[in-house]
Write an enzyme that holds these catalytic residues in place. Structure first.
Site, mmCIF file in Angstrom:
data_model
loop_
_atom_site.group_PDB
_atom_site.id
_atom_site.type_symbol
_atom_site.label_atom_id
_atom_site.label_comp_id
_atom_site.label_asym_id
_atom_site.label_seq_id
_atom_site.Cartn_x
_atom_site.Cartn_y
_atom_site.Cartn_z
ATOM 1 C CE LYS A 35 61.442 -13.964 28.268
ATOM 2 N NZ LYS A 35 60.663 -14.568 29.450
ATOM 3 C CB ALA A 46 63.635 2.502 32.562
ATOM 4 C CD GLN A 47 56.966 5.889 32.153
ATOM 5 O OE1 GLN A 47 56.600 6.402 33.030
ATOM 6 N NE2 GLN A 47 56.000 5.381 31.432
ATOM 7 N N GLY A 49 64.461 7.535 34.981
ATOM 8 C CA GLY A 49 65.979 7.714 34.630
ATOM 9 C C GLY A 49 66.805 6.932 35.611
ATOM 10 C CD GLU A 115 62.148 8.686 39.603
ATOM 11 O OE1 GLU A 115 62.705 7.802 40.036
ATOM 12 O OE2 GLU A 115 61.955 8.940 38.483
ATOM 13 C CG ASP A 219 62.391 -16.924 31.695
ATOM 14 O OD1 ASP A 219 61.216 -17.471 32.280
ATOM 15 O OD2 ASP A 219 62.282 -16.749 30.671
ATOM 16 C CG HIS A 240 55.445 2.329 40.006
ATOM 17 N ND1 HIS A 240 54.750 3.483 40.346
ATOM 18 C CD2 HIS A 240 56.822 2.882 39.770
ATOM 19 C CE1 HIS A 240 55.617 4.741 39.863
ATOM 20 N NE2 HIS A 240 56.494 4.230 39.591
ATOM 21 N NE ARG A 287 59.132 3.341 42.969
ATOM 22 C CZ ARG A 287 59.655 3.403 42.061
ATOM 23 N NH1 ARG A 287 60.105 2.034 41.715
ATOM 24 N NH2 ARG A 287 60.253 4.327 41.180
ATOM 25 C CG HIS A 348 57.997 -0.680 39.169
ATOM 26 N ND1 HIS A 348 57.693 -0.454 37.854
ATOM 27 C CD2 HIS A 348 58.817 -0.137 39.488
ATOM 28 C CE1 HIS A 348 58.589 0.257 37.540
ATOM 29 N NE2 HIS A 348 59.335 0.604 38.547
ATOM 30 N NE ARG A 383 63.911 -0.559 42.020
ATOM 31 C CZ ARG A 383 63.495 0.280 41.039
ATOM 32 N NH1 ARG A 383 64.234 1.476 40.411
ATOM 33 N NH2 ARG A 383 62.373 0.346 40.414
HETATM 34 P P1 FAD Z 1 65.894 -6.180 31.623
HETATM 35 O O1 FAD Z 1 65.939 -4.997 31.002
HETATM 36 O O2 FAD Z 1 64.357 -6.806 31.837
HETATM 37 O O3 FAD Z 1 66.523 -7.427 30.371
HETATM 38 C C1 FAD Z 1 66.197 -8.828 30.607
HETATM 39 C C2 FAD Z 1 66.499 -9.527 29.310
HETATM 40 O O4 FAD Z 1 66.710 -10.919 29.379
HETATM 41 C C3 FAD Z 1 65.600 -9.297 28.049
HETATM 42 O O5 FAD Z 1 66.349 -8.985 27.022
HETATM 43 C C4 FAD Z 1 64.698 -10.396 28.048
HETATM 44 O O6 FAD Z 1 64.157 -10.919 26.710
HETATM 45 C C5 FAD Z 1 65.934 -11.499 28.513
HETATM 46 N N1 FAD Z 1 65.445 -12.850 28.829
HETATM 47 C C6 FAD Z 1 64.583 -13.010 30.086
HETATM 48 N N2 FAD Z 1 64.529 -14.317 30.188
HETATM 49 C C7 FAD Z 1 65.220 -14.964 29.271
HETATM 50 C C8 FAD Z 1 65.318 -16.345 28.841
HETATM 51 N N3 FAD Z 1 64.991 -17.467 29.494
HETATM 52 N N4 FAD Z 1 66.208 -16.694 27.691
HETATM 53 C C9 FAD Z 1 66.631 -15.450 27.047
HETATM 54 N N5 FAD Z 1 66.523 -14.401 27.216
HETATM 55 C C10 FAD Z 1 65.815 -14.095 28.372
HETATM 56 N N6 FAD Z 1 64.928 1.631 36.787
HETATM 57 C C11 FAD Z 1 65.298 2.705 37.050
HETATM 58 O O7 FAD Z 1 66.476 2.813 37.459
HETATM 59 N N7 FAD Z 1 65.020 4.128 36.439
HETATM 60 C C12 FAD Z 1 63.669 4.006 35.838
HETATM 61 O O8 FAD Z 1 63.380 5.203 35.617
HETATM 62 C C13 FAD Z 1 62.899 2.930 35.867
HETATM 63 N N8 FAD Z 1 61.759 2.790 35.050
HETATM 64 C C14 FAD Z 1 60.926 1.814 34.938
HETATM 65 C C15 FAD Z 1 59.735 1.720 34.446
HETATM 66 C C16 FAD Z 1 59.085 0.705 34.007
HETATM 67 C C17 FAD Z 1 57.646 0.700 33.275
HETATM 68 C C18 FAD Z 1 59.799 -0.615 34.396
HETATM 69 C C19 FAD Z 1 59.069 -1.983 34.187
HETATM 70 C C20 FAD Z 1 60.866 -0.758 35.178
HETATM 71 C C21 FAD Z 1 61.768 0.560 35.308
HETATM 72 N N9 FAD Z 1 62.752 0.255 36.195
HETATM 73 C C22 FAD Z 1 63.584 1.764 36.138
HETATM 74 C C23 FAD Z 1 63.451 -0.831 36.544
HETATM 75 C C24 FAD Z 1 64.431 -0.992 35.349
HETATM 76 O O9 FAD Z 1 63.989 -0.696 34.122
HETATM 77 C C25 FAD Z 1 65.017 -2.457 35.373
HETATM 78 O O10 FAD Z 1 65.111 -2.938 36.675
HETATM 79 C C26 FAD Z 1 66.080 -2.813 34.560
HETATM 80 O O11 FAD Z 1 66.024 -2.100 33.383
HETATM 81 C C27 FAD Z 1 66.369 -4.225 34.505
HETATM 82 O O12 FAD Z 1 67.370 -4.335 33.545
HETATM 83 P P2 FAD Z 1 67.988 -5.865 33.372
HETATM 84 O O13 FAD Z 1 68.977 -5.619 32.087
HETATM 85 O O14 FAD Z 1 68.376 -6.563 34.645
HETATM 86 O O15 FAD Z 1 66.726 -6.591 32.896
HETATM 87 C C1 SIN Z 2 59.446 5.601 37.549
HETATM 88 O O1 SIN Z 2 59.649 6.419 36.531
HETATM 89 O O2 SIN Z 2 58.815 5.994 38.401
HETATM 90 C C2 SIN Z 2 60.274 4.436 37.395
HETATM 91 C C3 SIN Z 2 61.332 4.476 38.319
HETATM 92 C C4 SIN Z 2 61.858 3.281 38.813
HETATM 93 O O3 SIN Z 2 61.342 2.264 38.900
HETATM 94 O O4 SIN Z 2 62.971 3.484 39.372
#
Ligand code: FAD
Ligand code: SIN
Length: 518
Positions: A35, A46-47, A49, A115, A219, A240, A287, A348, A383
């Protein structure tokens, strides 16, 4: 439009599946709708890892499994935990083959971070922008595969199920595709597909204060709920502990838990290091414990934030591992070398979501789900840090393996076009924005880190008023992304509150004052 595989979302979950299935079947078409721009996702931010057992001399699958189970507070599915942890190194190897880069140490081995809740150093990372690097590598690979079409700025409105189709039993749960809106033109069309993968990510925006980007509006969970899929564990919202505090309440920038793994300590407004009073693991407790402890400190003092102190750390090492965090803090006039970083817990991660089995199947035929929108049983009540990128990689692989061996004929059904007869272009944008702010305020004030039955029931009452106004608007208006997102966020808010009220015991990230044993 017809596709062999329809993927909703272009984060780590959706892209990993798409790349794998497209590599396997060059004659099959994979359509990804997403979207925003193609890289916008929680993944990109994601920071810390990916948690993987790579250093087998000191670490072991057994230890990672144990840490995950402890964080999950008795509610993890042990079989799932074992499967995910054991598969980690193979999935990581694939990421490397697709070109993702991870930091190495002087000895040429992966530089592993630590972590909260981890008993060993096992977080493989690319500086402090691991998600950005993974997203980059996956998109590069996806663009090399001609049978993948990525449609950015395409919003999935609803899943097509039996109840849309004349002559089908609406109680027989089966998915045939999705109604999708081209956000540039407003056109709504159907994408028909035999296998649909929901990979739509998290829900952070339901709470105003979150580390998640604006796409995280739940969504997929809301669509699946409307389609009558089973949704579980929505009460387990992970806060977080260390989002950068911003007096205007606007910043959602994360200070990675890996910074505490590197030695940073938490101090209250008086400069007192409080975490050892709450848990023997101090700043590296899981956490849920750190967030609840900060919440308690803030309630005791009336302060708006606590501090993360890095001033005693090896700054060269810090800059090498966390350059992005260092720069971001400087933008906020905080020099980590001399200043403590003001931090506060923020929404988070969603531990629950669309219920799936070990091959990513939902309770609806032809509908699979992967990543943050799912409830797999890996996380239980909380988690373990950096287990979510791992979970997405492993489940994308499992779904791919299952579908590669399944019948792929697109079902012969007649899907009606999207019907917006009688609707008008909405003039009430201000109503959408106003209601969104209200939903976020309700969730922050009544459904936060510490809940009570009274607050949860008040939240429901307030939400009912907003919900009926938004439903009226939805029926009368030509669809817009913001209106759909608001409606989805309201559904997610209801699910969080309903499932919170059902939980009568405090576990992991769920803490209700009425559940405290007297
Ligand atoms: P996302 O990566 O969120 O992708 C979802 C996709 O769906 C996006 O492209 C979005 O645009 C699309 N979408 C949503 N709704 C719709 C719709 N209605 N129509 C079309 N497209 C749609 N996890 C770790 O394991 N290690 C980390 O270090 C870590 N650090 C993090 C740091 C931050 C700041 C955040 C926010 C999260 C972090 N996480 C971390 C969590 C992890 O990043 C996420 O849980 C993971 O990336 C989710 O992946 P995903 O593919 O499920 O969703
Ligand atoms: C972080 O880097 O603190 C995020 C890691 C995570 O959400 O798994």
């Amino acid at each position: 439009m017809i596709s062999d595989y329809l993927v909703i979302g272009s984060g780590v979950a959706g892209l990993t599946f798409a790349v794998k299935i497209a590599e396997k079947f060059s004659d099959r078409k994979v359509v990804i709708v997403t979207k925003a721009s193609e890289d916008e996702s929680n993944t990109k931010y994601a920071q810390g890892g990916v948690a993987i057992v790579l250093n087998k001399e000191e670490d072991s699958f057994k230890k990672h499994i144990k840490d995950t189970l402890i964080a999950g507070d008795g509610l993890c599915n042990k079989e799932v935990v074992k499967m995910v942890v054991n598969e980690g190194p193979d999935r990581f190897e694939e990421l490397l083959l697709w070109g993702a880069n991870f930091d190495a140490n002087d000895a040429g081995k992966f530089d592993l971070g630590k972590e909260g809740g981890h008993s060993e150093y096992r977080i493989a990372h690319h500086k402090d922008i691991t998600g950005f690097e993974i997203e980059r590598a996956l998109l590069t690979r996806a663009h090399q595969l001609p049978n993948i079409s990525i449609l950015p700025h395409h919003f999935a409105i609803d899943l097509v199920t039996n109840h849309h189709i004349e002559g089908k039993d609406p109680d027989d749960l089966c998915c045939y595709g999705a109604y999708v809106m081209n956000q540039n033109t407003g056109e709504i069309f159907t994408i028909k597909s035999n296998s649909i993968l929901l990979a739509s990510g998290g829900i952070g925006r339901v709470y105003g204060h979150t580390t998640n980007p604006v796409i995280a509006t739940g969504d997929g969970v809301a669509m699946a709920h409307r389609a009558k899929a089973r949704i579980r564990d929505m009460e387990f919202i992970q806060f977080h502990p260390t989002a950068l505090y911003d007096a205007k309440g606007e910043s959602s920038f994360l200070i990675s838990e890996a910074v505490r793994g590197f030695g940073a300590i938490l101090r209250n407004g008086k400069g007192y290091r409080f975490m050892p009073d709450y848990d023997e693991r101090a700043e590296l407790a899981s956490r849920d414990i750190v967030s609840q402890s900060i919440d308690n400190e803030l309630k005791k003092s009336g302060d708006s934030h606590v501090y993360l102190d890095c001033t005693h750390l090896d700054m060269d090492g810090f800059m090498a591992h966390f350059p992005n965090i260092y720069e971001k803090c400087l933008e906020h006039h905080i020099d980590i070398k001399t200043d403590w970083i003001p931090v506060v817990p923020a929404c988070h991660y969603l531990c629950g979501g669309v219920d799936v089995d070990m091959i990513g199947k939902t309770t609806i035929d032809n509908l699979y789900a992967c990543g943050e929108c799912t409830r797999t049983g890996l996380h239980g009540a909380n988690r373990l840090a950096s287990n979510s990128l791992l979970e997405a990689l492993v489940y994308a692989h499992n779904i791919y393996k299952h579908l590669a061996e399944s019948d792929n004929t697109v079902k012969d059904v007649n899907i009606p076009d999207w019907n917006d007869d009688g609707t008008v272009i909405p003039k009430e944008h201000v109503l959408v924005q106003h209601n969104l702010k209200q939903v976020q305020a309700i969730m922050r004030d009544y459904v936060g880190i510490v809940r009570s039955n009274k607050r949860l029931k008040s939240a429901l009452k307030h939400l009912d008023v907003i919900s009926s106004e938004v439903e009226d608007l939805y029926k009368e208006s030509r669809i817009s992304t913001t209106l759909c997102e608001l409606r989805n966020m309201i559904s997610v808010a209801y699910l969080i509150i309903w499932q919170s009220l059902e939980r009568t015991e405090n576990k992991g990230g769920y803490y209700n004052l009425d559940n405290i044993k007297k």
